[in-house]
Scaffold this motif. Structure first.
Motif, PDB file in Angstrom:
ATOM      1  N   VAL A 183     -24.587 -78.402  16.051  1.00 25.84           N
ATOM      2  CA  VAL A 183     -25.762 -78.085  15.234  1.00 25.84           C
ATOM      3  C   VAL A 183     -26.087 -79.242  14.285  1.00 25.84           C
ATOM      4  O   VAL A 183     -27.245 -79.664  14.167  1.00 25.84           O
ATOM      5  CB  VAL A 183     -25.533 -76.786  14.434  1.00 25.84           C
ATOM      6  CG1 VAL A 183     -26.651 -76.574  13.411  1.00 25.84           C
ATOM      7  CG2 VAL A 183     -25.459 -75.588  15.371  1.00 25.84           C
ATOM      8  N   SER A 184     -25.066 -79.782  13.639  1.00 30.68           N
ATOM      9  CA  SER A 184     -25.282 -80.886  12.693  1.00 30.68           C
ATOM     10  C   SER A 184     -25.810 -82.127  13.396  1.00 30.68           C
ATOM     11  O   SER A 184     -26.669 -82.847  12.878  1.00 30.68           O
ATOM     12  CB  SER A 184     -23.976 -81.227  11.972  1.00 30.68           C
ATOM     13  OG  SER A 184     -23.548 -80.131  11.207  1.00 30.68           O
TER      14      SER A 184
ATOM     15  N   TRP B 261     -29.401 -81.474  14.376  1.00 34.72           N
ATOM     16  CA  TRP B 261     -30.154 -81.441  13.106  1.00 34.72           C
ATOM     17  C   TRP B 261     -30.378 -82.857  12.594  1.00 34.72           C
ATOM     18  O   TRP B 261     -31.453 -83.194  12.095  1.00 34.72           O
ATOM     19  CB  TRP B 261     -29.377 -80.611  12.098  1.00 34.72           C
ATOM     20  CG  TRP B 261     -30.001 -80.510  10.731  1.00 34.72           C
ATOM     21  CD1 TRP B 261     -29.664 -81.213   9.626  1.00 34.72           C
ATOM     22  CD2 TRP B 261     -31.081 -79.660  10.339  1.00 34.72           C
ATOM     23  NE1 TRP B 261     -30.438 -80.864   8.570  1.00 34.72           N
ATOM     24  CE2 TRP B 261     -31.328 -79.900   8.965  1.00 34.72           C
ATOM     25  CE3 TRP B 261     -31.845 -78.720  10.996  1.00 34.72           C
ATOM     26  CZ2 TRP B 261     -32.314 -79.249   8.252  1.00 34.72           C
ATOM     27  CZ3 TRP B 261     -32.836 -78.058  10.283  1.00 34.72           C
ATOM     28  CH2 TRP B 261     -33.064 -78.323   8.937  1.00 34.72           C
TER      29      TRP B 261
ATOM     30  N   ARG C 118     -41.936 -82.720   7.631  1.00 32.37           N
ATOM     31  CA  ARG C 118     -40.729 -81.945   7.929  1.00 32.37           C
ATOM     32  C   ARG C 118     -41.051 -80.613   8.609  1.00 32.37           C
ATOM     33  O   ARG C 118     -40.298 -80.137   9.468  1.00 32.37           O
ATOM     34  CB  ARG C 118     -39.932 -81.687   6.650  1.00 32.37           C
ATOM     35  CG  ARG C 118     -39.319 -82.926   6.040  1.00 32.37           C
ATOM     36  CD  ARG C 118     -38.395 -82.583   4.885  1.00 32.37           C
ATOM     37  NE  ARG C 118     -37.186 -81.892   5.333  1.00 32.37           N
ATOM     38  CZ  ARG C 118     -36.105 -82.506   5.797  1.00 32.37           C
ATOM     39  NH1 ARG C 118     -36.085 -83.821   5.937  1.00 32.37           N
ATOM     40  NH2 ARG C 118     -35.040 -81.803   6.164  1.00 32.37           N
TER      41      ARG C 118
ATOM     42  N   TYR D  74     -40.978 -80.909  12.395  1.00 36.14           N
ATOM     43  CA  TYR D  74     -39.756 -81.299  13.115  1.00 36.14           C
ATOM     44  C   TYR D  74     -39.399 -80.325  14.241  1.00 36.14           C
ATOM     45  O   TYR D  74     -39.079 -80.760  15.357  1.00 36.14           O
ATOM     46  CB  TYR D  74     -38.574 -81.413  12.152  1.00 36.14           C
ATOM     47  CG  TYR D  74     -38.584 -82.630  11.256  1.00 36.14           C
ATOM     48  CD1 TYR D  74     -39.641 -83.534  11.261  1.00 36.14           C
ATOM     49  CD2 TYR D  74     -37.523 -82.891  10.390  1.00 36.14           C
ATOM     50  CE1 TYR D  74     -39.653 -84.647  10.430  1.00 36.14           C
ATOM     51  CE2 TYR D  74     -37.527 -84.004   9.564  1.00 36.14           C
ATOM     52  CZ  TYR D  74     -38.591 -84.879   9.582  1.00 36.14           C
ATOM     53  OH  TYR D  74     -38.590 -85.974   8.775  1.00 36.14           O
ATOM     54  N   PRO D  75     -39.438 -79.002  13.993  1.00 37.74           N
ATOM     55  CA  PRO D  75     -39.038 -78.094  15.068  1.00 37.74           C
ATOM     56  C   PRO D  75     -39.943 -78.170  16.290  1.00 37.74           C
ATOM     57  O   PRO D  75     -39.521 -77.829  17.389  1.00 37.74           O
ATOM     58  CB  PRO D  75     -39.095 -76.708  14.417  1.00 37.74           C
ATOM     59  CG  PRO D  75     -39.893 -76.880  13.177  1.00 37.74           C
ATOM     60  CD  PRO D  75     -39.687 -78.279  12.726  1.00 37.74           C
TER      61      PRO D  75
ATOM     62  N   CYS E 265     -34.421 -79.709  22.710  1.00 34.74           N
ATOM     63  CA  CYS E 265     -33.141 -79.011  22.865  1.00 34.74           C
ATOM     64  C   CYS E 265     -33.165 -78.133  24.119  1.00 34.74           C
ATOM     65  O   CYS E 265     -32.212 -78.099  24.900  1.00 34.74           O
ATOM     66  CB  CYS E 265     -32.866 -78.166  21.619  1.00 34.74           C
ATOM     67  SG  CYS E 265     -31.212 -77.458  21.553  1.00 34.74           S
TER      68      CYS E 265
ATOM     69  N   LEU F 254     -30.188 -73.446  14.920  1.00 35.73           N
ATOM     70  CA  LEU F 254     -31.182 -74.491  14.662  1.00 35.73           C
ATOM     71  C   LEU F 254     -32.492 -73.878  14.170  1.00 35.73           C
ATOM     72  O   LEU F 254     -33.111 -74.372  13.221  1.00 35.73           O
ATOM     73  CB  LEU F 254     -31.433 -75.302  15.933  1.00 35.73           C
ATOM     74  CG  LEU F 254     -30.309 -76.262  16.357  1.00 35.73           C
ATOM     75  CD1 LEU F 254     -30.570 -76.781  17.762  1.00 35.73           C
ATOM     76  CD2 LEU F 254     -30.185 -77.419  15.382  1.00 35.73           C
TER      77      LEU F 254
ATOM     78  N   LYS G  15     -32.014 -72.800  10.570  1.00 30.78           N
ATOM     79  CA  LYS G  15     -31.980 -73.916   9.621  1.00 30.78           C
ATOM     80  C   LYS G  15     -33.378 -74.502   9.412  1.00 30.78           C
ATOM     81  O   LYS G  15     -33.765 -74.838   8.291  1.00 30.78           O
ATOM     82  CB  LYS G  15     -31.006 -75.001  10.106  1.00 30.78           C
ATOM     83  CG  LYS G  15     -29.540 -74.624   9.920  1.00 30.78           C
ATOM     84  CD  LYS G  15     -28.616 -75.664  10.524  1.00 30.78           C
ATOM     85  CE  LYS G  15     -28.647 -76.995   9.767  1.00 30.78           C
ATOM     86  NZ  LYS G  15     -28.054 -76.887   8.421  1.00 30.78           N
ATOM     87  N   PHE G  16     -34.133 -74.633  10.492  1.00 26.49           N
ATOM     88  CA  PHE G  16     -35.491 -75.148  10.346  1.00 26.49           C
ATOM     89  C   PHE G  16     -36.333 -74.193   9.506  1.00 26.49           C
ATOM     90  O   PHE G  16     -37.136 -74.621   8.677  1.00 26.49           O
ATOM     91  CB  PHE G  16     -36.138 -75.345  11.722  1.00 26.49           C
ATOM     92  CG  PHE G  16     -35.780 -76.655  12.383  1.00 26.49           C
ATOM     93  CD1 PHE G  16     -36.011 -77.866  11.739  1.00 26.49           C
ATOM     94  CD2 PHE G  16     -35.218 -76.680  13.643  1.00 26.49           C
ATOM     95  CE1 PHE G  16     -35.688 -79.066  12.347  1.00 26.49           C
ATOM     96  CE2 PHE G  16     -34.883 -77.875  14.261  1.00 26.49           C
ATOM     97  CZ  PHE G  16     -35.113 -79.075  13.615  1.00 26.49           C
TER      98      PHE G  16
ATOM     99  N   ASP H 265     -35.311 -74.504   5.909  1.00 22.67           N
ATOM    100  CA  ASP H 265     -35.767 -75.779   5.365  1.00 22.67           C
ATOM    101  C   ASP H 265     -37.265 -75.748   5.071  1.00 22.67           C
ATOM    102  O   ASP H 265     -37.769 -76.464   4.213  1.00 22.67           O
ATOM    103  CB  ASP H 265     -35.450 -76.891   6.365  1.00 22.67           C
ATOM    104  CG  ASP H 265     -35.515 -78.280   5.733  1.00 22.67           C
ATOM    105  OD1 ASP H 265     -34.897 -78.460   4.663  1.00 22.67           O
ATOM    106  OD2 ASP H 265     -36.178 -79.163   6.296  1.00 22.67           O
TER     107      ASP H 265
END
Length: 769
Positions: free
Chosen positions: A10-11, A14, A27, A30-31, A38, A169, A172-173, A176
């Motif tokens: 994941v990191s 990311w 930002r 990004y996804p 992915c 993921l 986290k997106f 964020d």
């Protein structure tokens, strides 16, 4: 896969976003690049071992001129998807310049099967390629995903673990970019609670087999995933072989793509086919699963979101024919159509319409809503009708109040509706309210507006309270009827004085409406409007066309702008209708003739006045439509509280008995005993809410609460409607103890001391500059 490996993958992924996309995309975008990449990398790794077999099969099918190739190609790939391009991502790793790479990469994307094309289209991934190619970042992006430090092939990570990575993921997106997170991401703690509320009550009744799960606002599919995991875990604990068929519908293209991609990544090709979505697939206007029934349903629909566009597509409120939202209940057609400004409750109706009524378990539903679903909508309106339909069908098991600030994008109060069409015997006819608003764990750091979570202990406590089904300070149990009421309309008689005055008669000249406009036109064109309209029609038409021009005056800018716009077409058309002017002129003539016959005497009893008017009209041979006579009587009459009531109808005694509840009273008319019915006064009309559990019903309530204070009131039974609402505040309100006099006195003295200190400070200040 252990947690350390999971975190590493994941990191790493990311980190690609910051390494490659910074300065190219904001930002929040990004996804749109990382998530589809992915998906592509995983699919590429899964398809790599069978790549040549797919190419060979494709060649064979083409040579045989077979057009329908999907099943054969999927079979050759051994998956629910495939890719017929000659390229793999590894082939693209070292392709020439960025223009050649872009062309080859597009060829690679075009080779994927239709189900993957659907995902890419809804991700809008191809829209990002020009930006990546122009910055020469596409090659870097591909190389990053092929880095040997992470192995996304089936040998390195199985389907379930890959699905977990993908979900992490997404989470986290969303965190964020938290201002949008709540639009398609429901906190996992809330989802786990809902899954437990759905499955735990029937845990002992589950059997091996396939159960159908449904989410009608599925977002990224998190609710379906957690529900599936929970159900399978329960089955494993009991030694059952349970499989899940997952069905979902989602209107947002990106979140739909995430959901479908997640299913394919996990190897759930059949479930991926049951995820329907995209901009044209609104659950309300376009039901993807008509006639389908489901065993378990969970959802978090949008709150306070307009569905006006859907309503128009469905024929509007009056033209609605969707059987989900027009139902037969208790022998009457019940409209479940809510206000167009908020369609959240329609998602609950949609689910209830898909309950399985034939299986032993029936269906269970858990859906989260905001507080408005408990009380908005008057009796007879959509929201209230929905509550009535659900509660009177005895489908509502419980309503659970959740903690505030539990969701990412809102801090408002939220409630879980728990429904079942197979209530156990001890729950039948009852609804449980659970106040779980104080059962939570605070977060060390806020995630958007989310500042707390439901810990395992909190979830267990809520579920235990639900399953125990007992009265506690946080659990209240009520019969279904406790939430219902009759909305009764209370009428009072109309009382009028009447007089055929010149001023009152003159108002009839403009009875068709738009009095100010008609008065101005009458001043300009005179009586010809009423008795020779054709003579002034053209001039009137031109005058109305120019109406509001600047020569009419208007001191401020707003007036000038309004005048330039002219009259609305509908109003202009009415003013050009000769029949309206002719009718108004006739009203003035008739009223003037009545004045000549009856004089301008003040009549304190409208009944006497009305009889004299009828007699005068008959004597003069004037036949007047009832509507026009009503306009004349209204124009020359006004309300006076001390006047006798206006009689609407006279009934013969014996055939009709006097009953104040129905507005029927004993009276003497023309020297004869009779039963009269009075005209209602709309200005005095009132409504009362009578609980369905009222002893003696509406009559007992009105005789106790209304008639002692307004003796001439009655109930219009034809206007009575049934409504339902739920008030958590009333049932769980805990009054704060009043402060003692000593405490109040101490507070006053403290304030006085503080004020004296401030005053002393001001007086001691040296005014010298």
């Amino acid at each position: 896969m252990d947690q350390a490996t999971h975190n590493k993958i994941v990191s790493f992924i990311w980190g690609i976003a910051d390494d490659v996309l910074r300065d190219l995309f904001r930002r929040g975008k990004y996804p749109d690049v990382i998530l589809p990449m992915c998906v592509l990398r995983r699919m590429d790794a899964v398809l790599e071992p069978t790549k040549q077999a797919v190419l060979d099969t494709k060649q064979m099918l083409d040579d045989a001129r077979i057009t329908e190739q999907r099943a054969a190609l999927a079979g050759a790939a051994g998956q629910a998807f495939y890719n017929t391009s000659r390229f793999t991502l590894r082939d693209l790793k070292s392709r020439g310049n960025h223009q050649q790479l872009l062309a080859d990469f597009e060829d690679y994307l075009d080779g994927f099967s239709p189900n993957v094309q659907d995902i890419l289209e809804n991700f809008k991934f191809r829209n990002q390629l020009p930006t990546l190619s122009k910055a020469d970042a596409l090659a870097t992006l591909i190389n990053k995903f092929l880095d040997p430090d992470i192995d996304l092939s089936p040998a390195g990570i199985d389907n379930h673990a890959m699905g977990t990575v993908f979900e992490e993921l997404v989470r986290k997106f969303n965190e964020d970019n938290n201002e949008e997170a709540g639009e398609h991401w429901t906190p996992r703690d809330a989802v786990r609670l809902m899954a437990n509320l759905v499955f735990l009550p029937v845990e002992e009744k589950l059997k091996s087999g396939t159960y159908l799960l449904y989410d009608d606002a599925c977002g990224t599919g998190g609710m379906l995933t957690v529900a599936e995991e929970t159900l399978i875990a329960i089955g494993n604990k009991r030694g059952l072989d349970i499989k899940c068929g997952l069905y979902g519908q989602e209107i947002n293209p990106e979140t739909y793509a995430i959901c479908k991609a997640d299913m394919l990544i996990k190897g759930e090709g059949e479930n991926a086919d049951h995820i329907v979505g995209g901009a044209e697939w609104s659950t309300l206007a376009h039901d993807a699963f008509p006639g389908q029934e489901f065993d378990f349903m969970v959802a978090n629909p949008p709150y306070g979101k307009s569905w006006k566009k859907d309503l128009e597509a469905m024929g509007g409120k009056d033209g609605m024919r969707d059987p989900r939202f027009k139902v037969m209940h208790e022998g009457e057609e019940l409209s479940l159509v809510t206000r167009s400004s908020d369609g959240q409750m329609l998602f609950l109706v949609n689910m209830a319409s898909k309950m399985n009524h034939s299986s032993a378990l029936g269906s269970r539903i858990a859906e989260v809503h905001n507080g408005s679903s408990l009380f908005t909508g008057d009796a007879g309106q959509g929201e209230s009708n929905i509550r009535r339909w659900l509660i009177e069908n005895d489908w509502v098991e419980a309503l659970v109040a959740l903690p505030l600030n539990l969701f990412y994008n809102t801090g408002i109060a939220t409630y879980v509706w728990v429904l079942s069409n197979r209530k156990p015997a001890h729950r039948k006819g009852q609804v449980q309210l659970i106040d779980a608003s104080q059962w939570f764990k605070p977060l060390r750091k806020n995630l958007g507006k989310k500042n707390c979570e439901l810990g395992p202990d909190d979830i267990e406590r809520i579920c235990r309270t639900f399953l125990n089904f007992k009265e506690t300070p946080e659990s209240k149990i009520f019969p279904n009827a406790a939430f219902g009421y009759w909305k009764v309309t209370v009428e009072r008689p109309l009382r009028l004085h009447s007089q055929l005055s010149l001023k009152a008669i003159e108002t009839l000249r403009f009875a068709s409406g738009d009095e100010d406009l008609r008065a101005a036109l009458f001043e300009e064109f005179g009586d010809a409007l009423f008795n020779d309209f054709d003579a002034v029609a053209d001039a009137l038409d031109k005058r109305l066309a120019d109406w509001g021009s600047d020569d009419e005056g208007g001191d401020d800018e707003e007036d000038a702008d309004t005048k330039k716009k002219g009259l609305p077409e509908k109003k202009r058309k009415k003013l050009l209708d000769a029949k309206t002017w002719e009718r108004d002129g006739r009203l003035v003539d008739v009223a003037s003739a009545l004045r000549a016959s009856l004089g301008d005497t003040l009549f304190e009893d409208h009944n006497v006045f009305r009889d004299l008017v009828d007699g005068a009209l008959k004597k003069g041979g004037t036949k007047l439509p009832a509507a026009e006579l009503k306009l004349i009587l209204k124009a020359v009459s006004w309300r006076v509280e001390t006047a006798p009531p206006v009689i609407a109808k006279v009934h013969k005694p014996g055939k009709t008995a006097a009953d104040p509840m129905l507005g029927l009273y004993d009276a003497v008319v023309a020297g004869k005993a009779c039963v009269v019915e009075y005209e209602p006064d709309s200005d005095l009309r009132d409504t009362e809410q009578v609980p369905l559990m009222e002893d003696g019903g509406i009559e007992a309530f009105v005789r106790r609460e209304v008639l002692p204070y307004t003796r001439d009131a009655w109930v219009n039974n034809d206007a009575t409607k049934i409504g339902y609402e739920v008030s958590f505040t009333r049932h769980f309100y805990k009054p704060q103890p009043l402060r003692t006099l000593a405490q109040i006195s101490a507070d006053i003295l403290a304030v006085e001391k503080e004020a004296e200190g401030l005053l002393d400070g001001l007086l001691m200040t040296d005014p010298t500059p």
